[in-house]
Scaffold this motif. Sequence first.
Motif, PDB file in Angstrom:
ATOM      1  N   GLY A 192      36.986  -3.952 -21.291  1.00 24.42           N
ATOM      2  CA  GLY A 192      37.147  -4.400 -22.664  1.00 24.42           C
ATOM      3  C   GLY A 192      37.312  -5.888 -22.842  1.00 24.42           C
ATOM      4  N   THR A 223      30.898  -0.688 -23.425  1.00 26.25           N
ATOM      5  CA  THR A 223      31.487   0.159 -22.390  1.00 26.25           C
ATOM      6  C   THR A 223      31.134  -0.223 -20.960  1.00 26.25           C
ATOM      7  OG1 THR A 223      29.634   1.694 -22.569  1.00 26.25           O
ATOM      8  CG2 THR A 223      31.574   2.167 -23.913  1.00 26.25           C
ATOM      9  N   ASP A 236      32.369   0.049 -15.483  1.00 24.50           N
ATOM     10  CA  ASP A 236      32.934   0.266 -16.812  1.00 24.50           C
ATOM     11  C   ASP A 236      33.608  -1.032 -17.242  1.00 24.50           C
ATOM     12  OD1 ASP A 236      32.130   2.901 -16.911  1.00 24.50           O
ATOM     13  OD2 ASP A 236      34.083   3.722 -16.378  1.00 24.50           O
ATOM     14  N   ASN A 237      33.307  -1.479 -18.443  1.00 22.40           N
ATOM     15  CA  ASN A 237      33.898  -2.711 -18.962  1.00 22.40           C
ATOM     16  C   ASN A 237      35.311  -2.417 -19.437  1.00 22.40           C
ATOM     17  OD1 ASN A 237      34.537  -5.129 -20.193  1.00 22.40           O
ATOM     18  ND2 ASN A 237      32.710  -5.226 -21.446  1.00 22.40           N
TER      19      ASN A 237
END
Length: 118
Positions: free
Chosen positions: A44, A72, A41-42
């Motif tokens: 951000g 994402t 999961d990134n």
Amino acid sequence: MSDSPPREPRSSVILYARIDHRDRSVEARVRNLSVTGACIDNPGELTTGDLIDVTMGSLSELPAEVMWTSATLAGLHFTRGAIDLAEARKPRDRGATGPKASAGWINNLHHAYRRRDG
């Protein structure tokens, strides 16, 4: 036909890793894992080309390069070569979560002989 080398098999996993990036550490869910990379999961702030350190299972500070990102997710390539998947899947010690009760009623909260049912 493509001239690129065959892709390592991926395994879907449910585990978390610590991502160290730009003097900041965040927890990220690992979606799939292979001996040469992972999809996470990134959080951000990852962009293609970023160099990060990944800690998961008993493996710590694995250097990795961010190969691709979406809003994402992020794809990682471990830059030191193949990793041991069994070691990556081991439970990771996340450190102490705070002091443990040693006195008073909270210490006996789940004591079998002190519980009242009903």
